[in-house]
Design a protein around this motif. Structure first.
Motif, PDB file in Angstrom:
ATOM      1  N   LEU A  10       5.075   1.112  18.337  1.00 25.83           N
ATOM      2  CA  LEU A  10       4.356   0.936  17.449  1.00 25.83           C
ATOM      3  C   LEU A  10       4.914   0.377  16.279  1.00 25.83           C
ATOM      4  N   GLN A  11       6.169   0.742  15.793  1.00 30.08           N
ATOM      5  CA  GLN A  11       6.585  -0.214  14.606  1.00 30.08           C
ATOM      6  C   GLN A  11       7.069  -1.695  15.337  1.00 30.08           C
ATOM      7  N   HIS A  12       7.868  -2.337  16.145  1.00 25.60           N
ATOM      8  CA  HIS A  12       8.059  -2.850  17.124  1.00 25.60           C
ATOM      9  C   HIS A  12       7.370  -4.422  17.544  1.00 25.60           C
ATOM     10  N   ARG A  13       5.807  -3.127  17.615  1.00 30.70           N
ATOM     11  CA  ARG A  13       4.912  -4.227  18.342  1.00 30.70           C
ATOM     12  C   ARG A  13       3.493  -4.671  17.191  1.00 30.70           C
ATOM     13  N   LEU A  25       2.673  -2.982  14.551  1.00 32.61           N
ATOM     14  CA  LEU A  25       1.267  -1.897  13.505  1.00 32.61           C
ATOM     15  C   LEU A  25       2.445  -1.187  12.025  1.00 32.61           C
ATOM     16  N   LYS A  26       1.351  -1.499  11.304  1.00 29.14           N
ATOM     17  CA  LYS A  26       2.144  -0.647  10.109  1.00 29.14           C
ATOM     18  C   LYS A  26       1.826   0.294   9.170  1.00 29.14           C
ATOM     19  N   LYS A  27       0.670   0.360   9.879  1.00 25.70           N
ATOM     20  CA  LYS A  27      -0.337   2.115   8.711  1.00 25.70           C
ATOM     21  C   LYS A  27      -0.216   2.837   9.882  1.00 25.70           C
ATOM     22  N   ILE A  28       1.118   3.356   9.214  1.00 32.19           N
ATOM     23  CA  ILE A  28       1.447   4.875  10.767  1.00 32.19           C
ATOM     24  C   ILE A  28       1.443   6.158   9.852  1.00 32.19           C
ATOM     25  N   GLY A  29       0.251   7.613  10.419  1.00 30.64           N
ATOM     26  CA  GLY A  29       1.164   8.511   9.944  1.00 30.64           C
ATOM     27  C   GLY A  29       1.015   9.987  10.869  1.00 30.64           C
ATOM     28  N   PHE A  30       1.120  10.675  10.321  1.00 28.01           N
ATOM     29  CA  PHE A  30       1.043  12.255  10.958  1.00 28.01           C
ATOM     30  C   PHE A  30       0.292  12.678  10.918  1.00 28.01           C
ATOM     31  N   VAL A  31      -0.355  13.561  11.214  1.00 27.62           N
ATOM     32  CA  VAL A  31      -1.537  14.825  11.468  1.00 27.62           C
ATOM     33  C   VAL A  31      -0.858  15.819  11.771  1.00 27.62           C
TER      34      VAL A  31
END
Length: 138
Positions: free
Chosen positions: A122-125, A127-133
């Motif tokens: 996710l980070q290398h490609r 995407l910046k808005k990542i969160g855990f649910v």
């Protein structure tokens, strides 16, 4: 210093002692002189409120639900995908403006290696808005 000359030996002194009263009044005067300028200091604000926006607020970003199951299965919006397909989806989504939010739900028995690889993808490609649910309340 005031002295009273009495008529007799047994008479009491009836005048008030002004020295403590003057001392207290001078202390209060000094306190007021020091504190009043700081209380009257004002900050001038030209425009206290921002102007009302003429355009409606932007729509909320798209939400992608990414799940990682205990056996290593990766779910992209509830559809199972392999790692190569996941990387393709991530590449497509990272070019959108605004970028979608990725909500990751991880099973508590999932392997850390799978979670770490997915986060790295996710980070290398891009995407910046990542969160855990967390769905585990207890």
């Amino acid at each position: 210093m005031a002295m009273a000359v009495g008529k007799g030996e047994g008479q009491s002194f009836t005048d008030i002692n002004m020295t403590p009263l003057i001392d207290v009044m001078l202390v209060l005067l000094i306190i007021f002189i020091i504190t009043i300028p700081s209380q009257t200091h004002a900050v001038k604000i030209d425009n206290p409120l921002p102007p009302p926006p003429n355009q409606p607020p932007p729509p909320p970003p798209e939400v992608i639900n990414l799940g990682i199951d205990f056996d290593g299965t990766i779910l992209w919006n509830a559809a199972p995908v392999d790692r190569k397909t996941l990387q393709g989806y991530i590449g497509e989504e990272s070019t959108k403006d605004p970028q979608p939010e990725v909500h990751i739900t991880v099973d508590k028995f999932a392997k850390y290696e799978i979670v770490a690889q997915t986060l790295a993808d996710l980070q290398h490609r891009g995407l910046k808005k990542i969160g855990f649910v967390n769905n585990d309340y207890f």
